[in-house]
Design a protein around this motif. Structure first.
Motif, PDB file in Angstrom:
ATOM      1  N   ASN A 152       0.878  -1.166   0.000  1.00 14.15           N
ATOM      2  CA  ASN A 152       0.000   0.000   0.000  1.00 14.15           C
ATOM      3  C   ASN A 152       0.918   1.219   0.000  1.00 14.15           C
ATOM      4  OD1 ASN A 152      -1.587   2.228   0.724  1.00 14.15           O
ATOM      5  ND2 ASN A 152      -3.065   0.945   1.806  1.00 14.15           N
ATOM      6  N   THR A 153       1.199   1.743  -1.183  1.00 12.21           N
ATOM      7  CA  THR A 153       2.192   2.825  -1.293  1.00 12.21           C
ATOM      8  C   THR A 153       1.716   4.093  -0.582  1.00 12.21           C
ATOM      9  OG1 THR A 153       1.318   3.678  -3.394  1.00 12.21           O
ATOM     10  CG2 THR A 153       2.925   1.894  -3.521  1.00 12.21           C
ATOM     11  N   THR A 154       0.397   4.285  -0.532  1.00 13.27           N
ATOM     12  CA  THR A 154      -0.134   5.463   0.156  1.00 13.27           C
ATOM     13  C   THR A 154       0.185   5.387   1.646  1.00 13.27           C
ATOM     14  OG1 THR A 154      -1.954   5.447  -1.442  1.00 13.27           O
ATOM     15  CG2 THR A 154      -2.202   6.856   0.495  1.00 13.27           C
ATOM     16  N   ALA A 155       0.006   4.211   2.236  1.00 12.64           N
ATOM     17  CA  ALA A 155       0.276   4.050   3.664  1.00 12.64           C
ATOM     18  C   ALA A 155       1.771   4.192   3.966  1.00 12.64           C
ATOM     19  CB  ALA A 155      -0.238   2.686   4.129  1.00 12.64           C
ATOM     20  N   PHE A 156       2.612   3.648   3.091  1.00 12.54           N
ATOM     21  CA  PHE A 156       4.058   3.816   3.281  1.00 12.54           C
ATOM     22  C   PHE A 156       4.418   5.302   3.274  1.00 12.54           C
ATOM     23  CE2 PHE A 156       6.836  -0.002   3.137  1.00 12.54           C
ATOM     24  CZ  PHE A 156       5.871  -0.995   3.075  1.00 12.54           C
ATOM     25  N   LYS A 157       3.856   6.044   2.316  1.00 12.84           N
ATOM     26  CA  LYS A 157       4.167   7.465   2.197  1.00 12.84           C
ATOM     27  C   LYS A 157       3.700   8.235   3.422  1.00 12.84           C
ATOM     28  CE  LYS A 157       3.727  11.348  -1.033  1.00 12.84           C
ATOM     29  NZ  LYS A 157       3.161  11.791  -2.333  1.00 12.84           N
ATOM     30  N   GLU A 158       2.488   7.921   3.884  1.00 12.47           N
ATOM     31  CA  GLU A 158       1.959   8.604   5.066  1.00 12.47           C
ATOM     32  C   GLU A 158       2.862   8.388   6.288  1.00 12.47           C
ATOM     33  OE1 GLU A 158      -2.815   8.220   3.942  1.00 12.47           O
ATOM     34  OE2 GLU A 158      -1.923   6.988   5.523  1.00 12.47           O
ATOM     35  N   ALA A 159       3.446   7.182   6.379  1.00  4.29           N
ATOM     36  CA  ALA A 159       4.305   6.857   7.521  1.00  4.29           C
ATOM     37  C   ALA A 159       5.726   7.382   7.334  1.00  4.29           C
ATOM     38  CB  ALA A 159       4.336   5.344   7.721  1.00  4.29           C
ATOM     39  N   GLY A 160       6.026   7.919   6.162  1.00  6.87           N
ATOM     40  CA  GLY A 160       7.377   8.431   5.901  1.00  6.87           C
ATOM     41  C   GLY A 160       8.403   7.338   5.721  1.00  6.87           C
ATOM     42  N   VAL A 161       7.965   6.177   5.245  1.00  2.00           N
ATOM     43  CA  VAL A 161       8.872   5.039   5.049  1.00  2.00           C
ATOM     44  C   VAL A 161       9.007   4.774   3.552  1.00  2.00           C
ATOM     45  CG1 VAL A 161       9.216   2.570   5.475  1.00  2.00           C
ATOM     46  CG2 VAL A 161       8.221   4.026   7.262  1.00  2.00           C
ATOM     47  N   GLU A 179       8.541   0.574  11.809  1.00  2.13           N
ATOM     48  CA  GLU A 179       8.451   2.042  11.684  1.00  2.13           C
ATOM     49  C   GLU A 179       7.028   2.460  11.287  1.00  2.13           C
ATOM     50  OE1 GLU A 179      11.440   3.596   9.049  1.00  2.13           O
ATOM     51  OE2 GLU A 179      13.021   2.433  10.016  1.00  2.13           O
ATOM     52  N   ILE A 180       6.418   1.694  10.370  1.00  2.00           N
ATOM     53  CA  ILE A 180       5.054   2.026   9.939  1.00  2.00           C
ATOM     54  C   ILE A 180       4.077   1.872  11.108  1.00  2.00           C
ATOM     55  CG2 ILE A 180       3.136   1.293   8.463  1.00  2.00           C
ATOM     56  CD1 ILE A 180       5.278   0.528   6.364  1.00  2.00           C
ATOM     57  N   GLY A 184       1.888   5.099  13.356  1.00  2.00           N
ATOM     58  CA  GLY A 184       0.484   5.149  13.765  1.00  2.00           C
ATOM     59  C   GLY A 184      -0.387   6.100  12.972  1.00  2.00           C
ATOM     60  N   LYS A 185      -0.118   6.219  11.703  1.00  2.06           N
ATOM     61  CA  LYS A 185      -0.893   7.156  10.881  1.00  2.06           C
ATOM     62  C   LYS A 185      -2.314   6.664  10.624  1.00  2.06           C
ATOM     63  CE  LYS A 185       2.351  10.200  10.393  1.00  2.06           C
ATOM     64  NZ  LYS A 185       2.197  11.552  10.996  1.00  2.06           N
ATOM     65  N   ARG A 186      -2.525   5.358  10.687  1.00  2.00           N
ATOM     66  CA  ARG A 186      -3.870   4.819  10.490  1.00  2.00           C
ATOM     67  C   ARG A 186      -4.206   3.902  11.666  1.00  2.00           C
ATOM     68  NH1 ARG A 186      -4.998   3.616   4.104  1.00  2.00           N
ATOM     69  NH2 ARG A 186      -3.950   5.468   3.283  1.00  2.00           N
ATOM     70  N   LYS A 187      -5.340   4.125  12.246  1.00  2.00           N
ATOM     71  CA  LYS A 187      -5.746   3.352  13.417  1.00  2.00           C
ATOM     72  C   LYS A 187      -5.845   1.867  13.062  1.00  2.00           C
ATOM     73  CE  LYS A 187      -9.300   3.073  17.002  1.00  2.00           C
ATOM     74  NZ  LYS A 187     -10.610   3.608  17.465  1.00  2.00           N
ATOM     75  N   GLY A 188      -5.166   1.061  13.856  1.00  2.06           N
ATOM     76  CA  GLY A 188      -5.255  -0.385  13.674  1.00  2.06           C
ATOM     77  C   GLY A 188      -4.410  -0.939  12.551  1.00  2.06           C
ATOM     78  N   MET A 189      -3.597  -0.103  11.893  1.00  7.83           N
ATOM     79  CA  MET A 189      -2.758  -0.604  10.794  1.00  7.83           C
ATOM     80  C   MET A 189      -1.352  -0.897  11.295  1.00  7.83           C
ATOM     81  SD  MET A 189      -1.713   1.004   7.063  1.00  7.83           S
ATOM     82  CE  MET A 189      -3.148   0.420   6.168  1.00  7.83           C
ATOM     83  N   PHE A 190      -0.852  -2.095  10.952  1.00 10.61           N
ATOM     84  CA  PHE A 190       0.521  -2.494  11.258  1.00 10.61           C
ATOM     85  C   PHE A 190       1.343  -2.444   9.973  1.00 10.61           C
ATOM     86  CE2 PHE A 190      -2.145  -4.162  14.523  1.00 10.61           C
ATOM     87  CZ  PHE A 190      -1.384  -4.194  15.682  1.00 10.61           C
ATOM     88  N   GLY A 191       2.641  -2.682  10.131  1.00 15.43           N
ATOM     89  CA  GLY A 191       3.517  -2.581   8.975  1.00 15.43           C
ATOM     90  C   GLY A 191       3.250  -3.649   7.928  1.00 15.43           C
ATOM     91  N   ILE A 192       3.382  -4.921   8.333  1.00  8.62           N
ATOM     92  CA  ILE A 192       3.260  -5.999   7.359  1.00  8.62           C
ATOM     93  C   ILE A 192       2.366  -7.118   7.904  1.00  8.62           C
ATOM     94  CG2 ILE A 192       5.476  -5.520   6.288  1.00  8.62           C
ATOM     95  CD1 ILE A 192       6.766  -7.696   7.859  1.00  8.62           C
ATOM     96  N   ALA A 193       1.844  -7.936   6.992  1.00  4.79           N
ATOM     97  CA  ALA A 193       1.082  -9.111   7.384  1.00  4.79           C
ATOM     98  C   ALA A 193       2.018 -10.118   8.043  1.00  4.79           C
ATOM     99  CB  ALA A 193       0.418  -9.731   6.150  1.00  4.79           C
ATOM    100  N   ASP A 194       1.449 -11.026   8.821  1.00  5.34           N
ATOM    101  CA  ASP A 194       2.228 -12.125   9.388  1.00  5.34           C
ATOM    102  C   ASP A 194       2.268 -13.244   8.350  1.00  5.34           C
ATOM    103  OD1 ASP A 194       3.190 -14.381  10.678  1.00  5.34           O
ATOM    104  OD2 ASP A 194       2.173 -13.945  12.571  1.00  5.34           O
TER     105      ASP A 194
END
Length: 428
Positions: A152-161, A179-180, A184-194
């Motif tokens: 999700n390139t949008t989420a990466f950008k929002e997190a500055g990663v 880091e993502i 904490g730019k999006r509630k309940g979102m983690f960096g990567i899937a398990d």
């Protein structure tokens, strides 16, 4: 010829039965009826049903009934139908299961229909061989793909990663994930899937270590240390907050709709390249594909181009010749190729690749560019998985969940995985 299309839903498991019939009253008694079963999402069903409609307009007197389910429900349904001698005429088959079904006599050998009824002359030879078992052709590849990481390139950008590159290692990717999550730019979102229960991921990781899932003679090709280290890497990701916790990962039912990227629970997840079109259709954010991470900076990667899936014909079918004709139409008709696009992978037919490439939209080009650009990350196709490989995949996932919930240590999980798969293979 007029078409009447009727739709009705299966009540069990959210599966949907879509009935497409070309019903000329006077011709009803002479109709050839084909049943088609596949796994996949609604966009795949829409494309498949359009091809079936097209086939019916060109083949008066043939009606096709299609049924689709999610991956998890598909295999029990198919096994039940085959055991009950009620198998569909045309079966979507996976590389993991084709040996098992072929050797049990559930699939019809297709080589006698070539080339008059089934023309695969412009297919990649290696991909044709991928559908062969013991010298007989049991599956026609519907497209080539490769395992991939969905970003999700949008989420990466929002997190500055920054996005990972082809050179990124698992260790670096874990730091990105943490880091993502921390941003904490999006509630309940983690960096990567398990991904600890993902067989393609585990296989890729093993191939980078010079191993694999299974040997050519059907034995387990990894040991306790491999499996324990794999589970331990993901335990450390979990502990660092790099990946989703076990209760969130448990929401993933191994389909596009419940993948943690689709649910907005992670900024990165794991899929296959042919699924990108459907993933992007479900997201308002801009998605991208990249490879699985390298275990070391100088690793050559563990990818390969594989048949995304096959169409096989049931040995129980009373209309094998008509079913073969439908399969040939599915992979060689230009109008069908345009309808199917690259949703099932890059067409194996060179002529159909040209047809599709000229009409690809932006999302279709992403998948094509990804598979074409793997470079030294891609190696040879592994041997066909032995009978029991499907059960082995479920065991990897089940034990990964137990490790994720803290019911097993990574070391004990590794021991149990090797023991269980060894026993599964011994049963045959």
């Amino acid at each position: 010829m007029s078409l009447r299309v009727s739709r009705r839903n299966f009540v069990a498991g959210g599966a949907t039965l879509l009935s497409l019939s070309a019903l000329g009253t006077s011709a009803l008694a002479q109709e050839t009826r084909l049943r088609l079963l596949w796994w996949g999402s609604q966009p795949r069903a829409d494309r498949t049903n359009k091809v079936s409609q097209l086939y019916q307009t060109k083949n008066a007197g043939t009606s096709i009934t299609g049924e689709f389910l999610g991956w998890g429900d598909y295999w029990p349904r198919l096994a039940t139908q085959v055991a009950g001698r009620n198998a569909p005429d045309i079966i979507q088959m996976d590389y993991r299961y084709i040996v098992q079904y072929a050797r049990r006599g559930a699939l019809a050998p297709l080589e006698s229909y070539m080339p008059a009824k089934l023309n695969l002359d412009d297919f990649d030879k290696a991909q044709v061989e991928g559908g062969s078992v013991d010298g007989h052709l049991y599956g026609v590849s519907l497209g080539a793909n490769s395992a991939a990481t969905v970003l999700n390139t949008t989420a990466f950008k929002e997190a500055g990663v920054d996005l990972p590159t082809q050179a990124t290692t698992w260790e670096e990717f874990g730091r990105m994930g943490a880091e993502i999550t921390k941003a904490g730019k999006r509630k309940g979102m983690f960096g990567i899937a398990d991904g600890s229960g993902g067989e393609p991921l585990f296989e890729n990781w093993l191939r980078q270590r010079g191993k694999g899932l299974y040997t050519a003679d059907g034995k387990i090709a990894f040991d306790v240390d491999d499996a324990s280290e794999w589970y331990d890497m993901w335990a450390k990701f979990r502990e660092a907050g790099a990946c989703v916790p076990a209760d969130v990962q448990a929401l993933d039912k191994n389909d596009i709709e419940t993948n943690t990227v689709s649910l907005g629970k992670s900024a990165a997840g794991f899929a296959h390249s042919n699924q990108f079109v459907a993933y992007q259709a479900m997201s308002k954010d801009k998605l991208a594909l990249t490879n699985y991470m390298r275990i070391k900076a100088d690793s050559k990667g563990g990818h390969y181009r594989k048949p995304s899936m096959f169409f096989s014909v049931s040995a129980q079918s009373k209309s094998v010749e008509q079913a073969v004709d439908y399969v040939n139409f599915f992979v060689k008709n230009p109008e069908a190729a345009v309808l199917l696009d690259v949703e099932r992978g890059i067409p194996e037919s060179a002529a159909m690749r040209e047809v599709v490439a000229a009409k690809l939209d932006e999302n279709g080009k992403v998948a094509l560019a990804y598979v074409s650009g793997l470079g030294d990350l891609a190696g040879k196709l592994p041997p066909p998985p032995p009978a029991g490989a499907g059960e082995g995949e479920l065991m990897l996932r089940n034990i990964a969940e137990q490790v994720g919930f803290g019911q097993l240590s990574p070391a004990d999980g590794g021991k149990q995985l090797v023991t269980e798969i060894t026993q599964i293979l011994a049963r045959g």
